[in-house]
Design a protein around this motif. Structure first.
Motif, PDB file in Angstrom:
ATOM      1  N   ASN A   1       4.113   9.739  -9.749  1.00  0.00           N
ATOM      2  CA  ASN A   1       3.494   9.810 -11.066  1.00  0.00           C
ATOM      3  C   ASN A   1       2.820  11.160 -11.305  1.00  0.00           C
ATOM      4  O   ASN A   1       2.816  11.660 -12.427  1.00  0.00           O
ATOM      5  CB  ASN A   1       2.486   8.673 -11.234  1.00  0.00           C
ATOM      6  CG  ASN A   1       1.919   8.623 -12.623  1.00  0.00           C
ATOM      7  OD1 ASN A   1       2.662   8.570 -13.597  1.00  0.00           O
ATOM      8  ND2 ASN A   1       0.604   8.640 -12.728  1.00  0.00           N
TER       9      ASN A   1
ATOM     10  N   ILE B   1       0.839  -1.201   0.000  1.00  0.00           N
ATOM     11  CA  ILE B   1       0.000   0.000   0.000  1.00  0.00           C
ATOM     12  C   ILE B   1       0.874   1.251   0.000  1.00  0.00           C
ATOM     13  O   ILE B   1       0.630   2.187  -0.765  1.00  0.00           O
ATOM     14  CB  ILE B   1      -0.960  -0.012   1.210  1.00  0.00           C
ATOM     15  CG1 ILE B   1      -1.993  -1.124   1.030  1.00  0.00           C
ATOM     16  CG2 ILE B   1      -1.643   1.343   1.381  1.00  0.00           C
ATOM     17  CD1 ILE B   1      -2.802  -1.431   2.278  1.00  0.00           C
ATOM     18  N   THR B   2       1.919   1.249   0.810  1.00  0.00           N
ATOM     19  CA  THR B   2       2.824   2.396   0.875  1.00  0.00           C
ATOM     20  C   THR B   2       3.493   2.622  -0.480  1.00  0.00           C
ATOM     21  O   THR B   2       3.581   3.757  -0.955  1.00  0.00           O
ATOM     22  CB  THR B   2       3.896   2.183   1.963  1.00  0.00           C
ATOM     23  OG1 THR B   2       3.236   2.029   3.218  1.00  0.00           O
ATOM     24  CG2 THR B   2       4.860   3.341   2.038  1.00  0.00           C
ATOM     25  N   ARG B   3       3.951   1.549  -1.104  1.00  0.00           N
ATOM     26  CA  ARG B   3       4.599   1.676  -2.415  1.00  0.00           C
ATOM     27  C   ARG B   3       3.628   2.189  -3.465  1.00  0.00           C
ATOM     28  O   ARG B   3       3.986   3.007  -4.317  1.00  0.00           O
ATOM     29  CB  ARG B   3       5.180   0.336  -2.846  1.00  0.00           C
ATOM     30  CG  ARG B   3       6.422  -0.048  -2.041  1.00  0.00           C
ATOM     31  CD  ARG B   3       6.963  -1.391  -2.404  1.00  0.00           C
ATOM     32  NE  ARG B   3       7.440  -1.438  -3.780  1.00  0.00           N
ATOM     33  CZ  ARG B   3       7.985  -2.498  -4.323  1.00  0.00           C
ATOM     34  NH1 ARG B   3       8.136  -3.606  -3.618  1.00  0.00           N
ATOM     35  NH2 ARG B   3       8.400  -2.475  -5.572  1.00  0.00           N
ATOM     36  N   PHE B   4       2.386   1.730  -3.406  1.00  0.00           N
ATOM     37  CA  PHE B   4       1.378   2.193  -4.354  1.00  0.00           C
ATOM     38  C   PHE B   4       1.112   3.684  -4.177  1.00  0.00           C
ATOM     39  O   PHE B   4       1.094   4.448  -5.145  1.00  0.00           O
ATOM     40  CB  PHE B   4       0.085   1.393  -4.177  1.00  0.00           C
ATOM     41  CG  PHE B   4      -1.048   1.874  -5.041  1.00  0.00           C
ATOM     42  CD1 PHE B   4      -0.985   1.724  -6.409  1.00  0.00           C
ATOM     43  CD2 PHE B   4      -2.155   2.465  -4.478  1.00  0.00           C
ATOM     44  CE1 PHE B   4      -2.026   2.170  -7.219  1.00  0.00           C
ATOM     45  CE2 PHE B   4      -3.200   2.915  -5.261  1.00  0.00           C
ATOM     46  CZ  PHE B   4      -3.136   2.769  -6.638  1.00  0.00           C
ATOM     47  N   GLU B   5       0.915   4.103  -2.937  1.00  0.00           N
ATOM     48  CA  GLU B   5       0.651   5.525  -2.661  1.00  0.00           C
ATOM     49  C   GLU B   5       1.831   6.402  -3.073  1.00  0.00           C
ATOM     50  O   GLU B   5       1.647   7.461  -3.654  1.00  0.00           O
ATOM     51  CB  GLU B   5       0.313   5.731  -1.182  1.00  0.00           C
ATOM     52  CG  GLU B   5      -0.999   5.098  -0.747  1.00  0.00           C
ATOM     53  CD  GLU B   5      -2.207   5.635  -1.508  1.00  0.00           C
ATOM     54  OE1 GLU B   5      -2.222   6.843  -1.862  1.00  0.00           O
ATOM     55  OE2 GLU B   5      -3.134   4.847  -1.762  1.00  0.00           O
ATOM     56  N   ARG B   6       3.038   5.948  -2.777  1.00  0.00           N
ATOM     57  CA  ARG B   6       4.238   6.699  -3.155  1.00  0.00           C
ATOM     58  C   ARG B   6       4.359   6.778  -4.674  1.00  0.00           C
ATOM     59  O   ARG B   6       4.702   7.823  -5.228  1.00  0.00           O
ATOM     60  CB  ARG B   6       5.481   6.042  -2.548  1.00  0.00           C
ATOM     61  CG  ARG B   6       6.764   6.740  -2.879  1.00  0.00           C
ATOM     62  CD  ARG B   6       6.873   8.072  -2.151  1.00  0.00           C
ATOM     63  NE  ARG B   6       8.137   8.693  -2.507  1.00  0.00           N
ATOM     64  CZ  ARG B   6       8.265   9.946  -2.877  1.00  0.00           C
ATOM     65  NH1 ARG B   6       7.224  10.742  -2.875  1.00  0.00           N
ATOM     66  NH2 ARG B   6       9.431  10.431  -3.203  1.00  0.00           N
TER      67      ARG B   6
ATOM     68  N   LYS C   1       1.895   6.768  -6.805  1.00  0.00           N
ATOM     69  CA  LYS C   1       0.905   7.739  -7.280  1.00  0.00           C
ATOM     70  C   LYS C   1       1.423   9.163  -7.109  1.00  0.00           C
ATOM     71  O   LYS C   1       1.239  10.010  -7.989  1.00  0.00           O
ATOM     72  CB  LYS C   1      -0.417   7.572  -6.524  1.00  0.00           C
ATOM     73  CG  LYS C   1      -1.189   6.363  -6.957  1.00  0.00           C
ATOM     74  CD  LYS C   1      -2.615   6.268  -6.444  1.00  0.00           C
ATOM     75  CE  LYS C   1      -2.963   6.953  -5.189  1.00  0.00           C
ATOM     76  NZ  LYS C   1      -4.316   6.686  -4.692  1.00  0.00           N
ATOM     77  N   GLU C   2       2.084   9.448  -5.977  1.00  0.00           N
ATOM     78  CA  GLU C   2       2.638  10.786  -5.734  1.00  0.00           C
ATOM     79  C   GLU C   2       3.700  11.129  -6.775  1.00  0.00           C
ATOM     80  O   GLU C   2       3.715  12.233  -7.325  1.00  0.00           O
ATOM     81  CB  GLU C   2       3.252  10.866  -4.339  1.00  0.00           C
ATOM     82  CG  GLU C   2       2.249  10.830  -3.216  1.00  0.00           C
ATOM     83  CD  GLU C   2       2.909  10.707  -1.847  1.00  0.00           C
ATOM     84  OE1 GLU C   2       4.154  10.797  -1.765  1.00  0.00           O
ATOM     85  OE2 GLU C   2       2.177  10.503  -0.868  1.00  0.00           O
TER      86      GLU C   2
END
Length: 113
Positions: free
Chosen positions: A95, A85-90, A92-93
């Motif tokens: 990107n 989840i952390t990697r996904f959110e990071r 998105k930021e």
């Protein structure tokens, strides 16, 4: 891992070996749990033939099926749910910083007055 027969020569050796390693880890994980391919397929939400393809290291299998099978047998491909989840959110930021579309060639400016 055997070399693919259907035109996957474009894959790098690293990718081919990575696919093979993940396939083998999924197969070993399934066997450690004492599950048949059909049982893993049922838990993963796909067919037994998809599990056969995953365990055979076929690079054409949908990534969602591969990752779900890995999760079902206990492989934390991304370091567990909190890390994923952390990697996904990071991601998105990061990107969001880039333009939504990137053109192939930069426009050349004629500044010869």
């Amino acid at each position: 891992m055997q070399k693919e027969k259907r035109g996957f020569d474009h894959l790098t050796r690293t990718t081919r070996h990575g696919v093979g390693a993940l396939a083998m880890e999924i197969k070993v994980g399934r066997k450690k749990k004492g599950w048949t391919q059909a049982e893993l397929a049922s838990r993963t939400g796909c067919s037994r033939l998809t599990i056969v393809a995953i365990e055979g290291g076929k690079p054409t299998v949908a990534i969602g099926h591969v990752l779900e099978a890995a999760h079902m047998v206990g492989l934390d491909v991304f370091g567990g749910p909190p890390t994923a989840i952390t990697r996904f959110e990071r991601g998105k930021e990061i990107n969001a910083i880039f333009p939504s579309r990137i053109s192939g060639k930069p426009t050349e400016i004629d500044d010869d007055f």
